[in-house]
Design a protein around this motif. Sequence first.
Motif, short mmCIF file in Angstrom:
data_model
loop_
_atom_site.label_atom_id
_atom_site.label_comp_id
_atom_site.label_asym_id
_atom_site.label_seq_id
_atom_site.Cartn_x
_atom_site.Cartn_y
_atom_site.Cartn_z
N ILE A 123 6.17 -44.08 -16.28
CA ILE A 123 5.74 -42.89 -17.03
C ILE A 123 6.89 -42.34 -17.86
CG2 ILE A 123 5.04 -40.47 -16.74
CD1 ILE A 123 3.41 -41.41 -14.28
N LEU A 124 8.07 -42.26 -17.26
CA LEU A 124 9.23 -41.76 -18.00
C LEU A 124 9.60 -42.71 -19.13
CD1 LEU A 124 11.53 -40.38 -15.16
CD2 LEU A 124 10.40 -39.09 -16.95
N ASN A 125 9.49 -44.00 -18.88
CA ASN A 125 9.80 -44.99 -19.91
C ASN A 125 8.92 -44.77 -21.15
OD1 ASN A 125 10.61 -47.22 -21.33
ND2 ASN A 125 9.86 -48.72 -19.90
N LEU A 126 7.62 -44.65 -20.92
CA LEU A 126 6.68 -44.46 -22.04
C LEU A 126 6.89 -43.10 -22.71
CD1 LEU A 126 3.44 -45.93 -20.41
CD2 LEU A 126 4.83 -46.94 -22.23
N THR A 127 7.15 -42.06 -21.90
CA THR A 127 7.33 -40.72 -22.47
C THR A 127 8.56 -40.66 -23.37
OG1 THR A 127 6.33 -39.77 -20.49
CG2 THR A 127 7.58 -38.28 -21.89
N VAL A 128 9.67 -41.20 -22.88
CA VAL A 128 10.92 -41.17 -23.67
C VAL A 128 10.78 -42.02 -24.93
CG1 VAL A 128 13.36 -41.79 -23.65
CG2 VAL A 128 12.36 -40.68 -21.67
N SER A 129 10.09 -43.17 -24.82
CA SER A 129 9.92 -44.01 -26.01
C SER A 129 9.07 -43.34 -27.07
CB SER A 129 9.30 -45.36 -25.62
OG SER A 129 7.98 -45.18 -25.14
N ASN A 130 8.14 -42.46 -26.65
CA ASN A 130 7.31 -41.73 -27.62
C ASN A 130 8.06 -40.54 -28.23
OD1 ASN A 130 4.93 -43.26 -27.54
ND2 ASN A 130 4.34 -42.32 -25.61
N ILE A 131 8.88 -39.87 -27.41
CA ILE A 131 9.60 -38.69 -27.92
C ILE A 131 10.81 -39.10 -28.75
CG2 ILE A 131 10.90 -36.64 -27.22
CD1 ILE A 131 9.15 -36.47 -24.75
N PHE A 132 11.51 -40.16 -28.32
CA PHE A 132 12.70 -40.63 -29.03
C PHE A 132 12.50 -42.09 -29.45
CE2 PHE A 132 14.18 -37.56 -25.80
CZ PHE A 132 14.74 -36.60 -26.62
N PRO A 133 11.68 -42.32 -30.49
CA PRO A 133 11.37 -43.71 -30.86
C PRO A 133 12.51 -44.40 -31.62
CG PRO A 133 10.26 -42.20 -32.34
CD PRO A 133 10.94 -41.34 -31.31
N GLU A 134 13.45 -43.61 -32.15
CA GLU A 134 14.50 -44.21 -32.98
C GLU A 134 15.72 -44.57 -32.15
OE1 GLU A 134 15.24 -41.38 -36.02
OE2 GLU A 134 13.32 -41.73 -37.04
N MET A 135 16.52 -45.48 -32.72
CA MET A 135 17.72 -45.91 -32.02
C MET A 135 18.79 -44.83 -32.06
SD MET A 135 19.83 -49.44 -32.66
CE MET A 135 18.56 -50.47 -31.96
N TYR A 218 29.21 -46.38 -23.00
CA TYR A 218 29.67 -47.74 -23.29
C TYR A 218 29.01 -48.31 -24.55
CZ TYR A 218 29.86 -52.84 -22.57
OH TYR A 218 30.02 -54.20 -22.72
N HIS A 219 27.71 -48.06 -24.70
CA HIS A 219 26.97 -48.70 -25.79
C HIS A 219 27.13 -47.94 -27.10
CE1 HIS A 219 24.73 -52.02 -23.92
NE2 HIS A 219 24.89 -51.31 -22.82
N VAL A 220 27.34 -48.70 -28.17
CA VAL A 220 27.45 -48.09 -29.49
C VAL A 220 26.08 -47.62 -29.96
CG1 VAL A 220 28.01 -48.55 -31.91
CG2 VAL A 220 29.46 -49.49 -30.10
N SER A 221 25.07 -48.45 -29.76
CA SER A 221 23.72 -48.08 -30.17
C SER A 221 22.70 -48.73 -29.24
CB SER A 221 23.46 -48.52 -31.62
OG SER A 221 23.56 -49.93 -31.72
N TYR A 222 21.62 -48.04 -28.98
CA TYR A 222 20.53 -48.56 -28.16
C TYR A 222 19.35 -47.61 -28.25
CZ TYR A 222 21.88 -45.11 -24.61
OH TYR A 222 22.17 -43.93 -23.95
N TYR A 223 18.17 -48.13 -27.91
CA TYR A 223 16.99 -47.26 -27.84
C TYR A 223 17.07 -46.44 -26.55
CZ TYR A 223 14.89 -49.75 -31.74
OH TYR A 223 14.65 -50.26 -32.98
N LEU A 224 16.79 -45.15 -26.67
CA LEU A 224 17.00 -44.25 -25.52
C LEU A 224 16.07 -44.55 -24.34
CD1 LEU A 224 17.56 -40.87 -27.41
CD2 LEU A 224 19.25 -42.20 -26.14
N ASN A 225 14.96 -45.24 -24.58
CA ASN A 225 14.08 -45.58 -23.47
C ASN A 225 14.52 -46.87 -22.76
OD1 ASN A 225 13.22 -47.25 -25.69
ND2 ASN A 225 11.43 -47.77 -24.46
N MET A 226 15.47 -47.59 -23.34
CA MET A 226 15.88 -48.88 -22.76
C MET A 226 16.37 -48.75 -21.31
SD MET A 226 18.58 -51.62 -24.27
CE MET A 226 19.99 -51.25 -23.27
#
Length: 319
Positions: A123-135, A218-226
Amino acid sequence: MNKKRLLVLVLSIAAIITLALLPLVITSDSTINLVILVLLYMALASSWNILGGYTGQTNLGHAAFFGTGSLITRLLWIGGMPFFGAFLLGGLGAVALAMLIGVPAFKLRGVYFAIGTLALAQILNLTVSNIFPEMSFNPNITDYQLLPRYYLFLALTVGTICVAYLLVNSKWGLGMMAVREGEDAAESLGISALRHKLLALAASAFLAGLVGGAFAYYHVSYYLNMPFGPEWTFDPMMMAYIGGTGTIIGPIIGSIFFVGLKQLLVWNVGEYHLIIFGTLFILIVLFLPGGLVELWKKTQSYLRRGPGQRKKKATVQVA
């Protein structure tokens, strides 16, 4: 302190010193990144082991705490807060989430608890991917340095293992293990199962949240739901099982074994490595539930018996 504990202490200190000096000897970024990956998994598997291994609660939603720590740390740090403040708040945010879902989740038992925690993470995975879809990008990429990240992961891994050791060797740890062996029996002895499970959940979530915060740094860029993905639950859990759940050394051995074998298989068989790991996990659960730690103990016991005793035992078994 007996000889065995003294030997373990000396070896542990030697390992920490070796890891601390490693960047002075090895300058290859790819090797340092590989060691960082091993350290990340050691800390995450050890944090899962507190609730899953020592308390007997199979948590399939560990990624929810890892992802929450990562999300809070990343947003606050990118937003201008000093990193260590954001890092600490990430861990505390994971604890807040754990306490929010802890009481209702612990009304479930066994497989129902596992399914409930898995559903939470999804549920959190899907919610975060919808709220923060950008990298998410680190705006200070020109100041990026690998060594501070390496030492952060090293300190976090050592700290996580120390916390797990101190906790399980305290009276609270004995209570957690009593709950694992039988909740009803523990309750009959005056041990509050809910209180001990909540303590284990809070410690496990806090450490996982801190690992998530280090991941965000650590990561320079990533999708927040990853970081909410199921692999951040199942990989550490598999490492704990491979090494040996309910032991301090198990997640450490399992992480080294898992990352080393995974790299080897990815180079040689590509995506088929998932099938091999799945088969390996099933075989260990079925035939070696104590993991590599149990295998080592059985080997030691076999060697100590000597040829005469082994022959006698075989004769008795045949008879």
